[in-house]
Write an enzyme that holds these catalytic residues in place. Structure first.
Site, PDB file in Angstrom:
ATOM      1  CG  PHE A   1      18.582  56.880  31.484  1.00  0.00           C
ATOM      2  CD1 PHE A   1      18.223  57.018  32.817  1.00  0.00           C
ATOM      3  CD2 PHE A   1      17.846  57.584  30.536  1.00  0.00           C
ATOM      4  CE1 PHE A   1      17.168  57.821  33.204  1.00  0.00           C
ATOM      5  CE2 PHE A   1      16.782  58.393  30.904  1.00  0.00           C
ATOM      6  CZ  PHE A   1      16.437  58.511  32.241  1.00  0.00           C
ATOM      7  CB  CYS A   2      22.650  52.387  29.878  1.00  0.00           C
ATOM      8  SG  CYS A   2      21.187  51.790  30.773  1.00  0.00           S
ATOM      9  CB  VAL A   3      25.502  55.937  26.832  1.00  0.00           C
ATOM     10  CG1 VAL A   3      26.774  56.549  26.279  1.00  0.00           C
ATOM     11  CG2 VAL A   3      24.923  54.922  25.846  1.00  0.00           C
TER      12      VAL A   3
ATOM     13  CB  THR B   1      28.618  52.600  30.842  1.00  0.00           C
ATOM     14  OG1 THR B   1      27.507  51.769  31.205  1.00  0.00           O
ATOM     15  CG2 THR B   1      29.808  51.740  30.446  1.00  0.00           C
TER      16      THR B   1
ATOM     17  CG  ASP C   1      21.369  48.935  27.633  1.00  0.00           C
ATOM     18  OD1 ASP C   1      21.961  47.866  27.844  1.00  0.00           O
ATOM     19  OD2 ASP C   1      21.027  49.709  28.539  1.00  0.00           O
TER      20      ASP C   1
END
Length: 189
Positions: free
Chosen positions: A119-121, A124, A15
């Site tokens: 969030f995304c890190v 994942t 991202d």
């Protein structure tokens, strides 16, 4: 393929898109970009795989597909041989082809970088472990913004502390200084 020890590796860049950096000031953004570029170049030189993860959002979050905010940051070096995986949630594996790609390439270990740490890190990283991929997180190669209750650096430090103590019976997780990850890439250890 790129080897660290006996494990095949890939670099995930999550991202790092224009809208992610337009909505809020990200901690050490230019330094994070510079370090990710360094890691990605070393990964390519070693025959490893660089994979950009790109969030498909909506008008409200600025990440609507094929808009300017959706685009990868201009400062990041993206080469033809790099792969791109598009996602719609915080989890880079959720309803994407990422796991299939990694398995096809016989990747066993991931170096995870990107935005946003919390969030995304984070999502994942946790999913990677549940799918038995080993994970290395280079310090200062992921970023986030200040939150109402914590400064960005506190969020980053907290997540790095949590990650290094996650239990992953079938894989390993390491949070290492950026310089140590670079040294490993040079020595191939």
């Amino acid at each position: 393929m790129y080897l660290f020890g006996n494990l095949m590796k890939a670099l995930l860049i999550i991202d790092m898109q224009k809208a992610s950096f337009a909505e809020a000031e990200r901690y050490d953004a230019s330094g994070v970009v510079r370090r990710i570029n360094d890691l990605s170049e070393r990964m390519r030189e070693g025959g490893g795989q660089v994979i950009f993860i790109q969030h498909d959002g909506c008008d409200a979050d600025g990440h609507k597909a094929h808009t300017e905010g959706w685009e990868i940051l201009d400062e990041l070096v993206k080469k033809e041989e790099d792969l791109l995986v598009r996602k719609t949630s915080c989890d880079s594996f959720y309803e994407t082809g990422l796991e299939l790609i990694l398995n096809d390439l016989k990747i066993k270990e991931l170096i995870v970088t990107g935005c946003a740490t919390d969030f995304c890190v984070d999502t994942t990283i946790r999913t990677s472990l549940s799918k038995d991929f080993s994970v290395t997180i280079p310090r200062r190669c992921h970023t986030t913004a200040d939150r109402p209750h914590l400064k960005a650096i506190e969020v980053i430090e907290h997540h790095e502390w949590v990650w290094k103590d996650l239990i992953a019976p079938n894989s390993r997780i390491r949070v290492l200084p950026f310089e140590e990850v670079v040294k490993e890439s040079v020595l191939g250890s």
